[in-house]
Design an enzyme around this catalytic site. Structure first.
Site, PDB file in Angstrom:
ATOM      1  N   PHE A  13       0.825  -1.208   0.000  1.00 25.84           N
ATOM      2  CA  PHE A  13       0.000   0.000   0.000  1.00 25.84           C
ATOM      3  C   PHE A  13       0.863   1.264   0.000  1.00 25.84           C
ATOM      4  O   PHE A  13       0.472   2.289  -0.531  1.00 25.84           O
ATOM      5  CB  PHE A  13      -0.925   0.011   1.223  1.00 25.84           C
ATOM      6  CG  PHE A  13      -1.902  -1.125   1.231  1.00 25.84           C
ATOM      7  CD1 PHE A  13      -2.887  -1.205   0.253  1.00 25.84           C
ATOM      8  CD2 PHE A  13      -1.836  -2.124   2.187  1.00 25.84           C
ATOM      9  CE1 PHE A  13      -3.797  -2.249   0.252  1.00 25.84           C
ATOM     10  CE2 PHE A  13      -2.734  -3.173   2.197  1.00 25.84           C
ATOM     11  CZ  PHE A  13      -3.725  -3.243   1.226  1.00 25.84           C
ATOM     12  N   CYS A  14       2.009   1.198   0.656  1.00 27.18           N
ATOM     13  CA  CYS A  14       2.857   2.382   0.742  1.00 27.18           C
ATOM     14  C   CYS A  14       4.318   1.944   0.841  1.00 27.18           C
ATOM     15  O   CYS A  14       4.620   1.122   1.700  1.00 27.18           O
ATOM     16  CB  CYS A  14       2.507   3.217   1.964  1.00 27.18           C
ATOM     17  SG  CYS A  14       3.487   4.707   2.176  1.00 27.18           S
ATOM     18  N   PRO A  15       5.222   2.394   0.010  1.00 28.29           N
ATOM     19  CA  PRO A  15       5.033   3.469  -0.964  1.00 28.29           C
ATOM     20  C   PRO A  15       4.398   3.043  -2.281  1.00 28.29           C
ATOM     21  O   PRO A  15       4.062   3.908  -3.087  1.00 28.29           O
ATOM     22  CB  PRO A  15       6.466   3.963  -1.201  1.00 28.29           C
ATOM     23  CG  PRO A  15       7.333   2.793  -0.934  1.00 28.29           C
ATOM     24  CD  PRO A  15       6.649   1.998   0.129  1.00 28.29           C
TER      25      PRO A  15
ATOM     26  N   SER B 295       6.440   1.063   3.976  1.00 30.58           N
ATOM     27  CA  SER B 295       6.910   2.364   4.450  1.00 30.58           C
ATOM     28  C   SER B 295       8.158   2.225   5.317  1.00 30.58           C
ATOM     29  O   SER B 295       8.224   1.353   6.187  1.00 30.58           O
ATOM     30  CB  SER B 295       5.826   3.021   5.306  1.00 30.58           C
ATOM     31  OG  SER B 295       4.594   3.013   4.652  1.00 30.58           O
TER      32      SER B 295
END
Lengths: 76, 379
Positions: A13-15, B295
């Site tokens: 989902f991220c990044p 992340s």
């Protein structure tokens, strides 16, 4: 000799797949290829659209069982 | 026979792992059956998320630092002697001072660093807040700012993925309070086709930007900065003028990772669930050091560290693996100087940020202090 690197960004989902591709291309040499796997259908259009803007080549794009694979060659 | 756990890196991830193992393996440490050694790069431990507040005068520099020996459990053998060569075949690490450390298990927690020097002109023409020196210079630049064009420029890859949005919202509030917002033009650039990597966050941020009058340009990957002309160019072909450039520079991992052949750019190929270095059953990778496509954030480091503690303790005591990392990430998002929200997700649960509130902002401010309990392995 040119290398091919695989990034399995399925479910990331991220990044996300395109950010991963951008980061990988910064470390790659011209001619190297990055194969991005994404479970996000949008990547199949986003990645080629970005490559067209920047000038990298999309070598192949294919749909597999639940994910998309886009191979990009660093052109500059 | 005594076992050695060697932790390379003294940031949040390495520190939580070290303290967490000490809490669970007191008997082994007392008897000498286990020893834990950490190789760090500094006597001090920095609360990195606090750097965001420095340019706005909302945190004091001294609040960001603690003596690393006081943050660490006393039973950890701590050396400020950075790793110079890591040999995973011989199970040993050689340091800059010339010492050699052997290990039974190693935890790689060497982190990431900003690399503005990889983009022509960025180091000379840009400001940032991702290290203390940069945050100080940005504080000075903001104190001297009387109006003009500000560009907040985000580059990939970077850690703390919500910080660029946070600095934009906080800057708006800061300039508004100083009566300078009407004299400023703020433009935010982002590498992909939306305002944030997380789609729901991007969808939320877009109308917020439009409401506040923050301009934006997406698909902007910096090619160069011209400090004399005060312009920034993108690989995509656009050029923006600036009076003040606030950049989130591209990051790389530690040089020792690259130099030891463990991963291009300092990112170590890592199993997404076990957190093993690919090809090593006795090497774990935590925090920014992994190449896992999630992340690079303090919470990621924290959750990975928790899993690694359980697995190392289980391997040492029961010769079995305990559990897998589920990809959990949690980030507070400051949406101004007085409001905030948060977002969490894992490998299977998409993010779904809630509406901003003053209460969440206060909780973030509280966490700015509670962090030290996390580092000590208590929270």
């Amino acid at each position: 000799m040119a290398e091919r690197q695989k990034i399995d960004a399925r479910g990331a989902f991220c990044p996300g797949p395109l950010m991963e591709l951008i980061a990988a291309l910064k470390l790659a040499s011209i001619g190297d290829e990055v194969d991005v796997w994404s479970s996000d259908k949008g990547s199949a259009s986003d990645i080629p659209a970005w490559c067209a803007k920047v000038g990298h080549s999309v070598v192949e794009a294919s749909e597999h069982d639940g994910y998309w694979s886009v191979v990009v060659r660093k052109a500059k | 026979m005594s076992k050695t756990i060697l932790i390379v890196g003294g940031g949040l991830a390495g520190t939580i792992v070290a303290n967490g193992i000490c809490r669970q393996m007191g008997a082994e440490l007392r008897s000498g059956a286990l020893n834990i050694t950490m190789l760090g790069t500094s006597e001090t431990h920095m609360y990195q998320p606090g750097l965001l507040y420095i340019p706005f005068g909302r945190m004091r520099e001294a609040e960001l630092f603690r003596d690393q020996r006081k943050v660490l459990d006393k039973r950890v053998n701590f050396f400020v002697d950075p790793a110079k060569a890591i040999d995973v075949e011989k199970n040993q690490v050689t340091t800059e001072a010339g010492r050699t450390f052997k290990y039974d298990y190693m935890v790689l927690a060497t982190g990431s660093r900003i690399m503005p020097q990889t983009i022509p002109g960025m180091k000379e023409g840009g400001h940032w807040f991702y290290d203390l020196d940069g945050a100080r210079k940005l504080r000075t630049a903001l104190n001297e700012f009387k109006g003009g064009k500000i560009v907040i420029n985000v580059n990939a890859p970077h850690k703390c993925p919500v910080a660029p949005l946070e600095v934009a919202f906080m800057l708006h509030d800061y300039l508004k309070a100083k009566g300078l917002w009407d004299k400023a033009e703020l433009t935010y650039t982002y590498p992909i086709g939306r305002l944030h990597a997380l789609e729901p966050v991007a969808h939320w941020a877009k109308p917020e930007f439009e409401k506040l009058g923050i301009k934006y340009e997406t698909f902007f990957n910096t090619e160069s900065v011209d400090p004399q002309a005060k312009t920034i160019k993108s690989m995509e072909g656009s050029e923006l003028p600036y009076d003040l450039l606030i950049t989130i520079p591209p990051h790389q991992g530690a040089q020792v990772i690259d130099d030891s052949g463990l991963g291009k750019g300092g990112w170590v190929p890592t199993n997404t669930k076990t957190l093993h270095r690919e090809g090593s059953a006795n090497v774990f990778v935590v925090g920014d050091t992994t190449n896992i496509p999630i992340s690079k954030a303090g919470s990621t480091a924290h959750f990975e560290a928790d899993v690694t503690i359980d697995n190392l303790v289980s391997l040492c005591q029961e010769n079995t693996f305990a559990r897998e990392y589920d990809g959990k990430v949690f980030c507070f998002v400051e949406t101004g100087l007085g409001s905030g929200t948060y977002v969490w997700f894992n490998y299977t649960t998409p993010p779904n940020p809630g509406p901003p509130s003053q209460m969440i902002h206060w909780f973030k401010l509280a966490y700015n202090r509670l962090y030290w309990l996390s580092a000590r392995g208590l929270l």
